[in-house]
Design a protein around this motif. Sequence first.
Motif, mmCIF file in Angstrom:
data_model
loop_
_atom_site.group_PDB
_atom_site.id
_atom_site.type_symbol
_atom_site.label_atom_id
_atom_site.label_comp_id
_atom_site.label_asym_id
_atom_site.label_seq_id
_atom_site.Cartn_x
_atom_site.Cartn_y
_atom_site.Cartn_z
ATOM 1 N N GLN A 165 -24.265 1.776 -80.636
ATOM 2 C CA GLN A 165 -25.630 2.309 -80.631
ATOM 3 C C GLN A 165 -26.318 2.038 -79.287
ATOM 4 O OE1 GLN A 165 -27.005 4.340 -82.962
ATOM 5 N NE2 GLN A 165 -28.565 4.603 -81.397
ATOM 6 N N LYS A 166 -26.078 0.852 -78.717
ATOM 7 C CA LYS A 166 -26.654 0.537 -77.401
ATOM 8 C C LYS A 166 -26.122 1.507 -76.348
ATOM 9 C CE LYS A 166 -27.434 -4.425 -77.944
ATOM 10 N NZ LYS A 166 -26.902 -5.747 -77.622
ATOM 11 N N LYS A 207 -12.250 -3.435 -78.342
ATOM 12 C CA LYS A 207 -12.654 -3.094 -76.979
ATOM 13 C C LYS A 207 -12.197 -1.677 -76.638
ATOM 14 C CE LYS A 207 -12.427 -4.844 -72.239
ATOM 15 N NZ LYS A 207 -13.397 -3.893 -71.822
ATOM 16 N N GLU A 208 -11.026 -1.284 -77.144
ATOM 17 C CA GLU A 208 -10.530 0.058 -76.831
ATOM 18 C C GLU A 208 -11.430 1.134 -77.432
ATOM 19 O OE1 GLU A 208 -8.496 -1.012 -80.698
ATOM 20 O OE2 GLU A 208 -8.589 -2.047 -78.772
ATOM 21 N N ILE A 209 -12.027 0.864 -78.588
ATOM 22 C CA ILE A 209 -12.947 1.843 -79.185
ATOM 23 C C ILE A 209 -14.193 1.977 -78.309
ATOM 24 C CG2 ILE A 209 -14.513 2.293 -81.130
ATOM 25 C CD1 ILE A 209 -12.371 1.237 -82.996
ATOM 26 N N LEU A 210 -14.726 0.834 -77.848
ATOM 27 C CA LEU A 210 -15.905 0.868 -76.980
ATOM 28 C C LEU A 210 -15.605 1.561 -75.646
ATOM 29 C CD1 LEU A 210 -17.589 -2.617 -77.530
ATOM 30 C CD2 LEU A 210 -18.485 -0.384 -78.150
ATOM 31 N N ASP A 211 -14.450 1.244 -75.071
ATOM 32 C CA ASP A 211 -14.071 1.860 -73.795
ATOM 33 C C ASP A 211 -13.910 3.375 -73.954
ATOM 34 O OD1 ASP A 211 -14.111 -0.593 -72.586
ATOM 35 O OD2 ASP A 211 -11.934 -0.885 -72.626
ATOM 36 N N SER A 218 -26.303 18.233 -74.760
ATOM 37 C CA SER A 218 -25.586 17.043 -74.283
ATOM 38 C C SER A 218 -25.867 15.845 -75.181
ATOM 39 C CB SER A 218 -25.981 16.718 -72.844
ATOM 40 O OG SER A 218 -25.526 17.716 -71.981
ATOM 41 N N LYS A 219 -27.104 15.719 -75.622
ATOM 42 C CA LYS A 219 -27.450 14.615 -76.531
ATOM 43 C C LYS A 219 -26.661 14.744 -77.834
ATOM 44 C CE LYS A 219 -32.190 14.029 -74.931
ATOM 45 N NZ LYS A 219 -33.612 14.130 -75.313
ATOM 46 N N VAL A 220 -26.550 15.977 -78.325
ATOM 47 C CA VAL A 220 -25.775 16.213 -79.547
ATOM 48 C C VAL A 220 -24.325 15.802 -79.323
ATOM 49 C CG1 VAL A 220 -24.876 18.014 -81.076
ATOM 50 C CG2 VAL A 220 -27.301 17.997 -80.474
ATOM 51 N N ALA A 221 -23.777 16.147 -78.153
ATOM 52 C CA ALA A 221 -22.388 15.780 -77.840
ATOM 53 C C ALA A 221 -22.228 14.260 -77.818
ATOM 54 C CB ALA A 221 -21.979 16.380 -76.498
ATOM 55 N N VAL A 222 -23.199 13.560 -77.236
ATOM 56 C CA VAL A 222 -23.142 12.086 -77.188
ATOM 57 C C VAL A 222 -23.207 11.519 -78.603
ATOM 58 C CG1 VAL A 222 -24.453 10.026 -76.503
ATOM 59 C CG2 VAL A 222 -23.991 11.824 -74.828
ATOM 60 N N ARG A 223 -24.077 12.084 -79.425
ATOM 61 C CA ARG A 223 -24.198 11.601 -80.816
ATOM 62 C C ARG A 223 -22.920 11.872 -81.609
ATOM 63 N NH1 ARG A 223 -29.748 14.165 -80.494
ATOM 64 N NH2 ARG A 223 -31.063 12.466 -79.766
ATOM 65 N N ASN A 224 -22.259 12.980 -81.303
ATOM 66 C CA ASN A 224 -20.977 13.274 -81.964
ATOM 67 C C ASN A 224 -19.927 12.248 -81.571
ATOM 68 O OD1 ASN A 224 -21.948 15.500 -83.336
ATOM 69 N ND2 ASN A 224 -21.229 16.971 -81.807
ATOM 70 N N LYS A 277 -28.275 4.234 -74.181
ATOM 71 C CA LYS A 277 -28.211 4.230 -72.717
ATOM 72 C C LYS A 277 -27.893 5.636 -72.191
ATOM 73 C CE LYS A 277 -24.935 2.775 -69.589
ATOM 74 N NZ LYS A 277 -23.743 2.041 -69.293
ATOM 75 N N PHE A 278 -26.924 6.302 -72.814
ATOM 76 C CA PHE A 278 -26.540 7.632 -72.349
ATOM 77 C C PHE A 278 -27.608 8.682 -72.655
ATOM 78 C CE2 PHE A 278 -22.361 5.715 -71.888
ATOM 79 C CZ PHE A 278 -21.913 6.309 -70.724
ATOM 80 N N ILE A 279 -28.285 8.559 -73.791
ATOM 81 C CA ILE A 279 -29.376 9.486 -74.134
ATOM 82 C C ILE A 279 -30.503 9.335 -73.103
ATOM 83 C CG2 ILE A 279 -31.185 10.020 -75.843
ATOM 84 C CD1 ILE A 279 -28.571 10.918 -76.979
ATOM 85 N N GLU A 280 -30.791 8.094 -72.743
ATOM 86 C CA GLU A 280 -31.815 7.813 -71.729
ATOM 87 C C GLU A 280 -31.424 8.448 -70.388
ATOM 88 O OE1 GLU A 280 -33.162 3.669 -69.920
ATOM 89 O OE2 GLU A 280 -33.411 3.709 -72.111
ATOM 90 N N GLN A 281 -30.153 8.336 -70.056
ATOM 91 C CA GLN A 281 -29.633 8.914 -68.811
ATOM 92 C C GLN A 281 -29.776 10.438 -68.828
ATOM 93 O OE1 GLN A 281 -25.756 7.293 -68.034
ATOM 94 N NE2 GLN A 281 -25.544 8.359 -66.088
ATOM 95 N N ILE A 282 -29.488 11.060 -69.962
ATOM 96 C CA ILE A 282 -29.629 12.512 -70.099
ATOM 97 C C ILE A 282 -31.091 12.915 -69.909
ATOM 98 C CG2 ILE A 282 -29.534 14.435 -71.763
ATOM 99 C CD1 ILE A 282 -26.950 13.077 -72.879
ATOM 100 N N ASP A 283 -32.005 12.153 -70.521
ATOM 101 C CA ASP A 283 -33.433 12.442 -70.368
ATOM 102 C C ASP A 283 -33.851 12.370 -68.900
ATOM 103 O OD1 ASP A 283 -33.925 12.921 -73.062
ATOM 104 O OD2 ASP A 283 -34.453 10.831 -73.491
ATOM 105 N N LYS A 284 -33.360 11.359 -68.203
ATOM 106 C CA LYS A 284 -33.693 11.173 -66.781
ATOM 107 C C LYS A 284 -33.168 12.343 -65.952
ATOM 108 C CE LYS A 284 -34.540 8.479 -62.999
ATOM 109 N NZ LYS A 284 -35.086 9.505 -62.120
ATOM 110 N N ILE A 285 -31.928 12.753 -66.200
ATOM 111 C CA ILE A 285 -31.331 13.877 -65.465
ATOM 112 C C ILE A 285 -32.141 15.148 -65.720
ATOM 113 C CG2 ILE A 285 -29.299 15.390 -65.351
ATOM 114 C CD1 ILE A 285 -27.607 12.825 -65.948
#
Length: 184
Positions: free
Chosen positions: A160-161, A2-6, A123-129, A165-173
């Motif tokens: 991955q989920k 859980k700590e890794i996910l958080d 930002s997407k690259v940062a999320v993927r990193n 979710k965050f990539i989708e959020q970046i696209d929306k922003i």
Amino acid sequence: MKEILDNTKERMGKCINALESELGTIRAGRANPTVLDKITVDYYGAPTPINQMASVSVSEARILVVQPYDASQLKPIEKAIQASDLGINPTNDGRVLRITFPQLTEDRRKELCKQVSKICEESKVAVRNVRRDSMDKVKAKKKSNEITEDEVKDIEKDIQKLTDKFIEQIDKIGEDKDKEIMAI
């Protein structure tokens, strides 16, 4: 696990915050005090952001008013704004600076949209990193036999989920910022 996910979620959230603050500095034709956030003025030998030296307010849709707390800093603030890459010229009336934002040309809007796309991609690259780092941590735990193969698959799926979710959020922003730029 859980700590890794958080940790992953927190770090991806920071990527979103950085994206929003970066996009806030892009001038979209309307007066927005955040466009001055990156501009610093030499204040008694220390580079100081304008928003710490003056009150910045929106007086009309396309006019920003900058009122320094220290009247002697009016000229240095004016020079810093002129030297910035914003391409705007403040009007000095002796007490405050008025910054009028001209209407954007079609070419400038398209240029700004490209800039928004580039920032979103970074930002997407940062999320993927962040995802890659988290996956590496999971694999390290698997290698040291702290978790099973099934747990690895579940955690990787969750990471991955989160990433999606965050990539989708970046696209929306990014889409929202493009609409704001093109609507003016």
